[in-house]
Design an enzyme around this catalytic site. Structure first.
Site, PDB file in Angstrom:
ATOM      1  N   GLU A  57      -9.278   5.599   3.426  1.00 37.72           N
ATOM      2  CA  GLU A  57      -9.850   5.044   4.300  1.00 37.72           C
ATOM      3  C   GLU A  57      -9.213   3.783   4.251  1.00 37.72           C
ATOM      4  O   GLU A  57      -7.972   4.254   3.710  1.00 37.72           O
ATOM      5  CB  GLU A  57     -11.376   4.017   3.168  1.00 37.72           C
ATOM      6  CG  GLU A  57     -10.481   3.314   1.912  1.00 37.72           C
ATOM      7  CD  GLU A  57      -9.659   4.031   1.206  1.00 37.72           C
ATOM      8  OE1 GLU A  57      -9.659   5.155   1.011  1.00 37.72           O
ATOM      9  OE2 GLU A  57      -9.451   2.846   0.879  1.00 37.72           O
ATOM     10  N   SER A  65       1.451  -9.359  -0.193  1.00 38.06           N
ATOM     11  CA  SER A  65       1.085  -8.339  -0.657  1.00 38.06           C
ATOM     12  C   SER A  65       1.464  -7.413   0.579  1.00 38.06           C
ATOM     13  O   SER A  65       1.935  -6.555   0.569  1.00 38.06           O
ATOM     14  CB  SER A  65      -0.668  -7.963  -0.976  1.00 38.06           C
ATOM     15  OG  SER A  65      -1.349  -8.303  -0.509  1.00 38.06           O
ATOM     16  N   LYS A  93       1.091  -1.568  -0.389  1.00 42.52           N
ATOM     17  CA  LYS A  93       0.327  -0.065  -0.311  1.00 42.52           C
ATOM     18  C   LYS A  93       0.953   1.759   0.127  1.00 42.52           C
ATOM     19  O   LYS A  93       0.514   2.690  -0.649  1.00 42.52           O
ATOM     20  CB  LYS A  93      -0.807  -0.454   1.111  1.00 42.52           C
ATOM     21  CG  LYS A  93      -1.694  -1.175   1.166  1.00 42.52           C
ATOM     22  CD  LYS A  93      -3.249  -0.571   0.338  1.00 42.52           C
ATOM     23  CE  LYS A  93      -4.342  -1.773  -0.233  1.00 42.52           C
ATOM     24  NZ  LYS A  93      -5.131  -1.748  -0.618  1.00 42.52           N
TER      25      LYS A  93
HETATM   26  C1  LIG Z   1      -2.131  -6.875   3.064  1.00 39.76           C
HETATM   27  C2  LIG Z   1      -3.027  -6.567   1.779  1.00 39.76           C
HETATM   28  N1  LIG Z   1      -3.238  -6.942   0.991  1.00 39.76           N
HETATM   29  C3  LIG Z   1      -4.044  -6.967  -0.358  1.00 39.76           C
HETATM   30  C4  LIG Z   1      -5.398  -6.096   0.351  1.00 39.76           C
HETATM   31  C5  LIG Z   1      -6.023  -6.061  -0.762  1.00 39.76           C
HETATM   32  O1  LIG Z   1      -6.226  -4.466  -1.322  1.00 39.76           O
HETATM   33  P1  LIG Z   1      -5.999  -4.655  -3.030  1.00 39.76           P
HETATM   34  O2  LIG Z   1      -7.062  -5.625  -3.494  1.00 39.76           O
HETATM   35  O3  LIG Z   1      -6.077  -3.323  -3.215  1.00 39.76           O
HETATM   36  O4  LIG Z   1      -4.376  -5.460  -2.631  1.00 39.76           O
HETATM   37  C6  LIG Z   1      -5.012  -5.139   1.491  1.00 39.76           C
HETATM   38  C7  LIG Z   1      -6.128  -4.534   1.649  1.00 39.76           C
HETATM   39  O5  LIG Z   1      -5.585  -4.034   2.726  1.00 39.76           O
HETATM   40  C8  LIG Z   1      -3.760  -5.473   2.564  1.00 39.76           C
HETATM   41  O6  LIG Z   1      -3.156  -4.620   3.282  1.00 39.76           O
END
Ligand SMILES: Cc1ncc(COP(=O)(O)O)c(C=O)c1O
Lengths: 281, 442
Positions: free
Chosen positions: B145, B411, B123
Site C-alpha cells: 500500500e 524522512s 521507506k
Molecule cells: C517522506 C515520508 N515521511 C513520513 C511518512 C509517514 O510514514 P511513517 O510515519 O511511517 O514514517 C511518509 C509516508 O508516506 C513519507 O513518505
C-alpha cells in the site's frame, strides 16, 4: 442430508441498517418467512476489511446514515422477540464490539439469546478473543452459551483445525476459496479434508439445544457453513452436499438492490424442494 | 523509571504483539505520564496483536517466523547492510543547520537527511529488509500500500531490482495528489491500483492490499509503516533502527555528545521509530513525534491520533485510532498524504502511554511554511511529511538555550510534492505550465 427438513439449509446474511434500519428488518422477516435456517445479522462497520464491494457499499451506506451498535442490538432484540424460534448469528468487525465494550456486548447478546458471534478479523484464540470468550462462559454450567465462530480457509493447517476443534467451537464458517465476499464461486479442493476432520470430531462441549433444533443432527458434531461468492441456487446446492448451510450475502443484497429479492428467494426454495424430491426417490 | 527504561528496546523487539500476546501484557501495563487518555491497566489488552482474518494467519506466521530467524542471522544482516549501502546510499548525511539555528537564536539544529536515500525517503530501508526476507521465503509476487507514494516507489524499486512482480494500492486521492510517484512506480514496472473506496487515502489502500492478500495468500505483503498486525510494527522498527544508530554516531562525531531532542513526523510511525529506537533507553534524549494538525481540530480535519484518538482494533492491530464514539473509523485530513492516516504504530501507542515519547502537532500551513524556510535558508527541500517535524522543531529550538542539540528527521525529500507545493507557492505558474503542456501536445 437436506431431506426431512422444512427449513432451507441456508444462512442468509443481512446488513442491519441497509438501506435503512426499518427496511433491513423487513428484509430479515422476509428471509425468516422464506425459511432460512440461520439469519446472519451484520452490525455494519465503516471499513469492513474482509468484505467485497457489495457488502462494503451496504455497510458504508448504513454507517453513513449513522446506525449505532445500540440500534442494532435493539433491532436484534426485536427480531428475536418476534421470531423466537429463528436461529440468529451476529456478525461484526472487532472494533465495533471492542469500542462498545466486550462485557456490555456479550451481556446484551446473552440476554437476547444470540448463541453465535462471527467476527472475521478476530482469530478465535487471540488475546482479544480470550478476553471475549472469558465473558461468554456461563458460571453455572461452565459451558459457553455464546460461542465465537471460527472463519477458516483452505490454508488453515490441520493442527490448527484440531486445536480449534478441541477448544469446543460448535459452528465452523469455511471460506469457499481464497477470495473476499461476493467475488465468483469456486470451492477449494482442500475444504473436503477440513470438513472431514470437523465431521469426525465428536464435540462434548456443545449445548444440546442448538443441535436438536429441527432434528438436524442427532450426534454432537459441530456444524459447518460455507460462504463467500455463492450466488446461484446450483452453487448453494453444491455447497450443502458437504456443509450444513450455504451462506449467502452479496447475492441477496444484489437481488434486493435490483428489486428481485422475492424471485431470488423463491428460486432458492424451488431448487431445494426439487433436491429434496430427488433424494427421497 | 530507570529500571523500566533499560528494557524498552527489549520489550519492543521481543514481546510486542506476539500472536497470543500474554507475555506482552506488560507492554500495555506500565503507567503513563501526562496523557489525556488514562493508561491501560495491567489486565487490559496489550497493544499490537494479530487481528486479521484467519486466512491470513499462515502467511503472517510464516513472515514472523522468518523475521525471528533472520534478525539474528549474520549472513542476512550483512546482506541487508550491504544493500543499504550499495543500492540506497547509506549512511545518509547528518547536516548542521547553522543559518536556521542562528535565525531562531536557540538550540543548534541538525538534520538527518533520509531524503538522500535512493527513491527519496526512509521507506526504502524497510523495503530492502523485507524484500530480502521475501526472497528467502521464495516469494514471487509482492503487494504493498502507499500513501505519499514513497513506500510504493521504494517497493517498486526493490521489486524491479530483485525481479519480483509488484502491485501497489494507493487511494485515488493520493494517486492524484502524488502523481509523480505513480509515474515512477509504473516506470519501474509496478502495477499501481487507484483505490476508489472510502476516503480514497492510505487507510483504504491498506484495506485493498489486505483484500488482495486474502485472495492471494501466497503473495508477500510488504507493509510500509510500523503499523499492521505482528510482525510488521516490530519488523519495520528493526529495519529502520539503523537511522537512529547512524544519528548516534554522527552526532557524537559532530558535537561530541548525544542529542537533547530527536524530532520526527508520525504517520504510521516508521521514520519516527527508526529515529527513536536507538535512544529509547537514554532518558536524556527527549523524543518528540509530530502528527498532522491538518486544517482544524474537528474530526476529519486532522490526523492527530495520539491527541484525539481512542483505543481500537483495526487493520490487524490494537492501538489508538481516530474514530467516532461508536467504533467507526473517522476520516482524516493532512496536506501530506503520508501522514493522512487514521492509526498509529502500537509501539508508539505504548511509548506514548509510558510518557517516553511526547506528541505534538503541526498544521498544514506550518508544514508548507517549513518547506520554504528550510529550502531558502539551508538549501534542502523536505517532503511535506517531514516538514511537520521541522515546523515543530523550529518552535522548540527557538525556546531552548544555545547549548541544546535538536535533531530533526528529514524522512523524505520534497520533489514528489511538486504539484502541491507549487500550487501553494506559485499557482499562476503551475496553471501556465499545465496549459503549456496541453498546447505542446497538440
Ligand atoms: C517522506 C515520508 N515521511 C513520513 C511518512 C509517514 O510514514 P511513517 O510515519 O511511517 O514514517 C511518509 C509516508 O508516506 C513519507 O513518505
Amino acid at each position: 442430508m437436506v431431506n426431512q427438513r422444512s427449513k432451507l439449509p441456508l444462512m442468509a446474511h443481512l446488513v442491519l441498517g441497509y438501506p435503512t434500519l426499518a427496511e433491513s428488518l423487513r428484509t430479515a422477516a422476509q428471509y425468516i418467512v422464506a425459511g432460512v435456517e440461520i439469519l446472519e445479522l451484520q452490525i455494519p462497520f465503516s471499513h469492513p476489511t474482509a468484505d467485497g464491494p457489495v457488502i462494503t457499499a451496504a455497510c458504508q451506506e448504513a454507517t453513513r446514515l449513522g446506525v449505532s451498535v445500540s440500534d442494532c442490538i435493539e433491532a436484534i432484540r426485536g427480531l428475536h422477540a418476534q421470531f423466537p424460534e429463528q436461529e440468529i448469528m451476529v456478525m461484526s468487525y472487532l472494533n465495533r464490539i471492542y469500542t462498545f465494550g466486550f462485557q456490555e456486548f456479550v451481556t446484551e447478546m446473552k440476554t437476547i439469546g444470540v448463541r453465535h458471534l462471527i467476527i472475521p478479523d478476530l482469530p478465535v484464540d487471540s488475546r482479544a478473543a480470550e478476553d471475549l470468550r472469558d465473558l461468554t462462559i456461563s458460571k453455572k454450567s461452565g459451558l459457553s452459551n455464546l460461542n465465537l465462530v471460527p472463519v477458516l480457509a483452505a490454508n488453515t493447517p490441520d493442527p490448527r483445525v484440531e486445536k480449534l476443534l478441541a477448544m469446543g467451537f460448535d459452528f465452523f464458517y469455511l471460506m469457499s476459496d481464497f477470495k473476499i465476499t461476493g467475488s465468483g464461486f469456486s470451492l477449494h479442493p482442500r475444504l473436503k479434508a477440513i470438513i472431514q476432520k470437523i465431521r469426525a470430531h465428536p464435540s462434548t462441549n456443545l449445548p444440546a439445544v442448538a443441535l436438536t433444533k429441527e432434528g438436524h443432527h442427532s450426534t454432537n458434531h459441530p456444524r459447518i457453513g460455507i460462504g463467500f461468492g455463492i450466488s446461484t441456487p446450483e452453487q448453494a446446492l453444491k455447497v450443502v452436499e458437504d456443509a450444513d448451510v450455504a451462506i449467502i450475502g452479496s447475492a441477496l443484497i444484489q437481488a434486493q438492490n435490483a428489486g428481485k429479492l422475492t424471485e431470488y428467494l423463491e428460486s432458492l426454495r424451488q431448487a431445494f424442494n426439487n433436491q429434496q424430491f430427488e433424494t427421497k426417490h | 523509571m530507570n529500571q523500566t527504561a533499560k528494557t524498552y528496546k527489549d520489550i519492543i523487539l521481543n514481546t510486542l504483539g506476539t500472536f497470543g500476546g500474554s507475555n506482552s501484557r506488560q507492554l500495555a501495563g506500565a503507567v503513563g505520564a501526562d496523557r489525556n487518555v488514562p493508561p491501560p491497566s495491567a489486565t487490559e489488552l496489550p497493544y499490537g496483536g494479530t487481528y486479521i482474518p484467519e486466512v491470513l494467519l499462515p502467511s503472517l506466521q510464516e513472515i514472523a517466523a522468518a523475521f525471528d530467524h533472520f534478525k539474528f542471522d549474520e549472513g542476512f544482516l550483512a546482506d541487508f547492510a550491504d544493500t543499504l549501502r550499495t543500492f540506497s546510499g547509506r549512511p545518509t548525511a547528518f547536516t548542521p543547520l547553522p543559518r536556521l539555528s542562528a535565525e531562531f537564536g536557540g538550540a543548534q539544529i541538525f538534520l538527518k537527511n533520509e531524503g538522500l536515500n535512493h527513491t527519496g525517503a526512509h521507506k526504502i530501508t524497510h523495503c530492502i529488509g523485507q524484500i530480502l526476507l521475501a526472497q528467502r521465503l521464495g516469494k514471487q509476487r509482492i503487494i504493498a500500500e502507499t500513501g505519499a507514494g514513497q513506500h510504493g516507489y521504494a517497493t517498486a524499486a526493490v521489486c524491479a531490482r530483485f525481479g519480483l512482480d509488484c502491485t501497489v494500492y494507493m487511494g485515488k486521492k493520493d494517486y492524484e495528489r502524488q502523481r509523480p510517484n505513480v509515474y515512477w512506480m509504473e516506470l519501474l514496472g509496478t502495477k499501481v491500483v487507484a483505490v476508489k473506496e472510502g476516503s480514497q487515502t492510505l487507510n483504504d489502500a491498506v484495506i485493498a492490499a489486505f483484500k488482495d492478500w486474502v485472495a492471494n495468500p501466497d503473495s508477500y505483503y510488504l507493509l510500509g509503516s510500523a503499523v499492521g498486525p505482528h510482525p510488521y510494527p516490530a519488523m519495520n522498527t528493526f529495519f529502520q533502527k539503523v537511522v537512529g544508530e547512524e544519528i548516534r554516531q554522527q552526532c557524537i562525531e559532530t558535537t561530541g555528545r548525544l542529542p537533547d531532542y530527536c524530532v520526527a513526523c508520525v504517520g504510521g510511525g516508521s521514520n519516527a521509530m527508526g529515529m527513536f529506537f536507538d535512544f529509547l533507553d537514554e532518558e536524556q534524549v527527549q523524543l518528540v513525534g509530530v502528527e498532522a494538525g491538518g486544517h482544524g481540530t474537528q474530526p476529519g480535519e486532522h490526523a492527530a491520533k495520539l491527541r484525539d484518538g481512542k483505543r481500537g482494533i483495526f487493520e490487524g492491530y490494537h492501538s489508538y485510532f481516530l474514530q467516532d464514539g461508536d467504533g467507526n473509523i473517522a476520516a482524516t485530513h493532512s496536506v501530506s498524504a503520508g501522514l493522512d492516516y487514521c492509526g498509529v504504530s502500537p509501539i508508539l501507542a505504548y511509548l506514548a502511554d509510558e510518557g517516553r515519547v511526547k506528541f505534538e502537532t503541526a498544521n498544514d500551513e506550518a508544514a508548507l511554511s517549513a518547506v520554504k524556510k528550510l529550502a531558502q535558508t539551508e538549501g534542502i527541500i523536505p517532503a511535506l511529511e517531514s516538514a511537520h517535524a521541522f515546523a515543530y522543531a523550529f518552535e522548540l529550538a527557538a525556546g531552548l538555550t544555545k547549548d541544546k542539540i535538536v535533531v530533526v528527521n528529514a524522512s523524505g525529500r520534497g520533489e514528489k510534492d511538486l504539484f502541491i507545493t507549487m500550487r501553494h507557492f506559485q499557482e499562476e505558474n503551475l496553471k501556465a505550465y499545465a496549459q503549456h503542456l496541453l498546447q505542446h501536445q497538440k
